[in-house]
Design an enzyme around this catalytic site. Structure first.
Site, PDB file in Angstrom:
ATOM      1  N   HIS A  61       0.839  -1.194   0.000  1.00 40.00           N
ATOM      2  CA  HIS A  61       0.000   0.000   0.000  1.00 40.00           C
ATOM      3  C   HIS A  61       0.878   1.250   0.000  1.00 40.00           C
ATOM      4  CE1 HIS A  61      -3.771  -2.195   1.771  1.00 40.00           C
ATOM      5  NE2 HIS A  61      -3.316  -2.749   0.660  1.00 40.00           N
ATOM      6  N   GLU A  63       1.443   3.713   2.101  1.00 37.26           N
ATOM      7  CA  GLU A  63       2.264   4.040   3.266  1.00 37.26           C
ATOM      8  C   GLU A  63       3.557   3.224   3.278  1.00 37.26           C
ATOM      9  OE1 GLU A  63      -2.125   4.178   4.606  1.00 37.26           O
ATOM     10  OE2 GLU A  63      -0.883   3.155   3.118  1.00 37.26           O
ATOM     11  N   ARG A 221      -6.821   0.659 -25.956  1.00 38.94           N
ATOM     12  CA  ARG A 221      -5.766   0.661 -26.966  1.00 38.94           C
ATOM     13  C   ARG A 221      -5.078   2.013 -27.106  1.00 38.94           C
ATOM     14  NH1 ARG A 221     -10.245  -1.287 -29.114  1.00 38.94           N
ATOM     15  NH2 ARG A 221     -10.538   0.517 -30.497  1.00 38.94           N
ATOM     16  N   GLU A 305     -20.493   1.513 -22.282  1.00 37.86           N
ATOM     17  CA  GLU A 305     -20.511   2.002 -23.665  1.00 37.86           C
ATOM     18  C   GLU A 305     -21.504   1.133 -24.417  1.00 37.86           C
ATOM     19  OE1 GLU A 305     -16.937   3.019 -25.708  1.00 37.86           O
ATOM     20  OE2 GLU A 305     -15.782   3.226 -23.852  1.00 37.86           O
ATOM     21  N   GLY A 307     -25.682   1.122 -26.640  1.00 35.70           N
ATOM     22  CA  GLY A 307     -26.563   1.833 -27.555  1.00 35.70           C
ATOM     23  C   GLY A 307     -27.676   2.563 -26.829  1.00 35.70           C
TER      24      GLY A 307
END
Length: 372
Positions: A61, A63, A221, A305, A307
């Site tokens: 982590h 820290e 991409r 994402e 329609g």
């Protein structure tokens, strides 16, 4: 007139926490399902001794990374101050408690942006630091730290991921021509920016209609990323073709369907593909149940994402926390819209949202909206 109360935080505190936030932001695409956290360690003379951000799940982590950095530089941390964007953990998960590491390092003070909403922590890390005689201050740049981890906060508090709906449209609201053509309405700069938002997600979600019409890959991409987010397809009747391009990248794909049983002989397109049966009374995928299931899979942010039909269903069922809208300076006339809501009879039947950001991206405009 009463005197204004002085801030408990100095300009130097703000500067060090800003650096910790920048470190946390650099881990946007890395830490899932853990939160993005940054840490800066500063000596009594104000010198920065070490810094770091949370690594991939199961690794160190923020820290611990900052303490390692200080040690590598030959700096002693006795009497130092740590600036951390999220409360240090106090439980044994994949790694030991970070609050114990800070105590052992001999720190004098720890400044924390925001308390951890994880019930396994949630104030216990702060209490352990204070019990060890460390001065603890909380609340510096809390809003900024929370914004970096909206999905983690929401999942810890509700069990649900933060759902971000991405759309690209012309200025008159067209997302595709009547013949279905939609590539490309927005600019290369907007597409690259959209891929950066894809990369930070814990999963990308689309509908089978988009798969059948566009055959997209929906992978990252346009930007360099250490991981490809898994994909979820809302596919009520399991119509996703076995040769769909979304199966090309080596990543997990989940097909959420509404069938009582899988079709005879259906074995899935390849290994790594799973199915999830979540039918609603209408024979479609139960969308709220789907997000509960994704929350149980420790997904913090889901990037949609899809329609206009699935977009409308998600909005109608109040599943969307944020709209990420790219607007191109084009007029395209008739075509498909952002959603298939309505038709409404009154203006007050519309869904009300508020703008939280408006930023130019290349020639386009990026808008972010959240429910009013």
């Amino acid at each position: 007139m009463p005197a204004m109360s002085e801030s408990p935080f100095s300009p130097a505190d703000h500067a060090h926490m800003q650096q910790a936030l920048a470190l946390a932001e650099s881990a946007l695409w890395l830490t899932t399902p853990n939160p993005r956290v940054g840490c800066v360690i500063v000596g009594p003379d104000g010198q920065r001794l070490g810094q770091g951000h949370t690594q991939a799940a199961g690794q160190a982590h923020a820290e611990v990374m900052a303490l390692r950095d200080a040690s590598a530089g030959g700096h002693a941390t006795q009497g130092a101050t740590a600036y951390v964007t999220l409360e240090p953990c106090s439980h044994h998960g994949r790694t030991p408690p970070c609050c114990d590491a800070l105590i052992q390092a001999g720190l004098r003070r720890v400044v924390v942006a925001v308390t951890d909403p994880n019930p396994l922590v949630q104030g216990q890390g702060l209490a352990r630091l204070r019990a060890a005689g460390i001065q603890v201050s909380v609340g510096l740049l809390a809003a900024e730290a929370t914004e970096l981890n909206l999905g983690f906060f929401k999942r810890m508090q509700t069990g649900l991921p933060w759902v971000r709906l991405k759309v690209a449209a012309s200025v008159d609201g067209v997302t595709a021509l009547l013949n279905g053509q939609s590539q490309w309405i927005t600019s290369p700069e907007a597409r690259q920016d959209g891929h950066a938002w894809r990369a930070r997600a814990c999963a990308v979600l689309t509908g089978v209609g988009t798969v059948l019409e566009d055959n997209p890959r929906l992978d990252v991409r346009e930007v360099i990323t250490p991981r490809q987010p898994p994909l979820v397809v809302v596919d009520s009747r399991l119509q996703t073709p076995s040769n769909a391009r979304l199966f090309e990248p080596q990543r997990d794909v989940c097909l959420a369907h509404a069938l009582n049983e899988l079709p005879a002989g259906w074995a899935g397109p390849r290994s790594g593909v799973s199915t999830l049966a979540l039918p609603n009374p209408s024979g479609k995928v139960d969308l709220p149940a789907l997000f509960h299931a994704l929350g149980k899979r420790q997904l913090n942010e889901v990037h949609v994402e899809a329609g206009h039909k699935l977009n409308a269903s998600l909005l109608r069922e109040a599943c969307v926390d944020e709209i990420l809208l790219y607007v191109a300076p084009k007029l395209l006339g008739q075509g498909q819209g952002l959603t298939q809501l309505g038709p409404f009879d009154r203006l007050d039947q519309g869904l009300s949202w508020r703008f939280v950001e408006a930023s130019p991206v290349g020639p386009d405009l990026r808008l972010r909206l959240r429910p009013a």
